[in-house]
Design an enzyme around this catalytic site. Structure first.
Site, PDB file in Angstrom:
ATOM      1  N   GLY A  55       0.858  -1.188   0.000  1.00 12.37           N
ATOM      2  CA  GLY A  55       0.000   0.000   0.000  1.00 12.37           C
ATOM      3  C   GLY A  55       0.891   1.233   0.000  1.00 12.37           C
ATOM      4  CB  ALA A  56       0.681   4.347  -1.977  1.00 13.81           C
ATOM      5  NE  ARG A  63       5.380  -3.190  -4.787  1.00 11.56           N
ATOM      6  CZ  ARG A  63       4.103  -3.301  -4.382  1.00 11.56           C
ATOM      7  NH1 ARG A  63       3.831  -3.443  -3.101  1.00 11.56           N
ATOM      8  NH2 ARG A  63       3.105  -3.299  -5.239  1.00 11.56           N
ATOM      9  CD  GLN A  79      -3.187  -6.635  -3.632  1.00 17.63           C
ATOM     10  OE1 GLN A  79      -3.898  -7.287  -4.391  1.00 17.63           O
ATOM     11  NE2 GLN A  79      -2.043  -6.134  -4.009  1.00 17.63           N
ATOM     12  CG  ASP A  94      -0.762   2.443  -5.657  1.00 21.13           C
ATOM     13  OD1 ASP A  94      -0.239   2.010  -4.630  1.00 21.13           O
ATOM     14  OD2 ASP A  94      -1.838   2.018  -6.100  1.00 21.13           O
ATOM     15  CG  ASN A 106      -5.678   2.274  -7.187  1.00 20.82           C
ATOM     16  OD1 ASN A 106      -4.932   2.377  -6.214  1.00 20.82           O
ATOM     17  ND2 ASN A 106      -6.833   1.651  -7.103  1.00 20.82           N
ATOM     18  CE  LYS A 107      -2.336  -3.724  -6.569  1.00 24.03           C
ATOM     19  NZ  LYS A 107      -0.950  -4.133  -6.880  1.00 24.03           N
TER      20      LYS A 107
HETATM   21  O1  MRU Z   1       0.554  -3.707  -4.719  1.00 26.56           O
HETATM   22  P1  MRU Z   1      -0.021  -3.069  -3.501  1.00 26.56           P
HETATM   23  O2  MRU Z   1      -0.902  -3.946  -2.688  1.00 26.56           O
HETATM   24  O3  MRU Z   1       1.013  -2.351  -2.680  1.00 26.56           O
HETATM   25  O4  MRU Z   1      -0.986  -2.006  -4.156  1.00 26.56           O
HETATM   26  C1  MRU Z   1      -1.082  -0.737  -3.755  1.00 26.56           C
HETATM   27  C2  MRU Z   1      -2.387  -0.526  -3.192  1.00 26.56           C
HETATM   28  O5  MRU Z   1      -2.535  -0.649  -2.014  1.00 26.56           O
HETATM   29  C3  MRU Z   1      -3.537  -0.266  -4.066  1.00 26.56           C
HETATM   30  O6  MRU Z   1      -3.255   0.050  -5.354  1.00 26.56           O
HETATM   31  C4  MRU Z   1      -4.476   0.686  -3.404  1.00 26.56           C
HETATM   32  O7  MRU Z   1      -5.671   0.724  -4.090  1.00 26.56           O
HETATM   33  C5  MRU Z   1      -3.920   2.080  -3.291  1.00 26.56           C
HETATM   34  S1  MRU Z   1      -4.209   2.750  -1.757  1.00 26.56           S
HETATM   35  C6  MRU Z   1      -2.651   2.914  -1.078  1.00 26.56           C
END
Ligand code: MRU
Length: 368
Positions: free
Chosen positions: A54-55, A93, A206, A247, A257-258
């Site tokens: 998570g960011a 990341r 997730q 993110d 985002n994801k």
């Molecule tokens: O790959 P992750 O689980 O670190 O993904 C990032 C996220 O948590 C999601 O994209 C989320 O929707 C963003 S909120 C921080």
């Protein structure tokens, strides 16, 4: 937030400021395991292998990682050592901007001091500050987003408000409260009838693992759906609004985002359903105008081919889903263009996803 009726944060420093405790998210929802990070390599591994994710949370973890690294750094090569740890942390990341943002702040602290002890104190103070600011921002996102849910509830004569979310943008993705889930927690606490559609979020799941677990702990009604279901639910008018996290967000309001977020935004647009993105201001990338230049993290195809769960004996196990020899492609994020987004929600308010309106709220970034 609550775990088994007890308050927790996703990360905390021990009383003597010597190590950091995190919740190992790879074990959830089956096991609640607290893990100790006491060496810089522990931080690098924890972020890379998604023990923390998570960011917001990876930013805070990296900030503490820099502080802990300063305790281990050799006196004669302090700066060189710290720069190499910074580089390692940043490369774990590449997409979520909070990570580089937090590490760069720590590098700036080091630059300010000639004495190692002063630099260490500054790194500790800055990590604590980044952490507390993240908590406060998420709390305010909840307050700002609550109004949107309240309005919908009023419009529906207080009937159930159905909110779809993707991935995990709850407190596990931050330190406390979360971004997309923060208004939902507040709405639930205020007595608004809310129900959450939780996208499983393949391949890491997730949603199915983490968002479901969080909502369960906080007693928010939810239903897990496969990633392919949202569009159908929207056509059937079973979704009142979508709230996701982010993110990285550009000055123009494009949202990284994801993976899978873009498809949900397209379906929401086609069905005239409001699509909101909630995130703290630290997720803005003020330097990139064109979202096509953002590096989208590609993770191992093994994450697509294998899945993890708990067996009948209570052992967490990994199993192969596909022909062993299959090729698998695993982009971790996608980009949702600003035109598909109804509003952005940050700790500063709720506003349109376009450069003019964003810079009205953040005039200090006009010339970045
Ligand atoms: O790959 P992750 O689980 O670190 O993904 C990032 C996220 O948590 C999601 O994209 C989320 O929707 C963003 S909120 C921080």
């Amino acid at each position: 937030m609550r775990v088994n009726e007890k308050d927790y944060r996703t990360i905390c420093l021990d009383k003597k400021n010597k190590y950091v405790s995190i919740i190992d998210q790879t074990q959830l929802p089956h096991k609640f395991v607290i893990e100790k990070l006491e060496h810089p390599n522990d931080f690098v591994r924890a972020i890379k292998d998604m023990h923390v994710r998570g960011a917001g949370l990876i930013g805070v973890t990296a900030a503490y990682g820099m502080y802990i690294a300063s305790l281990k750094a050799p006196e004669e090569n302090f700066d060189v050592y710290m720069k190499s740890i910074a580089q390692e942390l940043k490369s774990t990341r590449p997409t979520a901007v909070n990570l580089a943002w937090a590490v760069d702040q720590q590098l700036e602290e080091i630059e300010k001091y000639n004495f190692i002890d002063s630099a260490r104190n500054a790194l500790l103070e800055r990590a604590n500050k980044i952490c507390e600011e993240e908590v406060n921002s998420c709390k305010k996102i909840g307050i700002n987003g609550l109004e949107l849910i309240t309005n919908l509830s009023e419009k529906k004569c207080k009937k159930e408000v159905n909110i779809l979310t993707h991935c995990n943008a709850g407190w596990l993705a931050f330190v406390d409260y979360g971004s997309a889930l923060s208004p939902i927690y507040l709405a639930n606490k205020s007595g608004i009838d809310v129900h959450v559609w939780v996208d499983m979020t393949s391949p890491w799941n997730q949603g199915a693992k983490l968002t479901a677990w969080e909502l369960q702990q906080e007693k928010v009604p939810y239903t897990i759906i496969s990633d392919n279901t949202g569009g159908h639910l929207m056509q059937k008018r079973l979704v009142d609004m979508v709230i996701v996290g982010a993110d990285r967000v550009t000055k123009k309001g494009d949202v990284v985002n994801k993976i899978g977020t873009y498809l949900k935004a397209l379906s929401a647009k086609d069905n005239n359903i409001p699509f909101y993105v909630a995130f703290p201001s630290s997720t803005f990338d003020w330097k990139i105008e064109n979202s096509n230049y953002i590096q989208i993290e590609k993770r191992s195809g093994e994450e697509v081919k294998y899945t993890q769960g708990i067996d009948e004996k209570g052992k967490i196990t990994r199993v192969l889903l596909t022909p062993k020899e299959s090729n698998a492609l695993n982009y971790a994020f996608d980009i949702t263009p600003a035109r598909l987004i109804t509003k952005l929600i940050t700790e500063k308010g709720v506003f349109n996803a376009n450069k003019k309106d964003i810079l009205k709220i953040y005039p200090e970034h006009k010339n970045d």
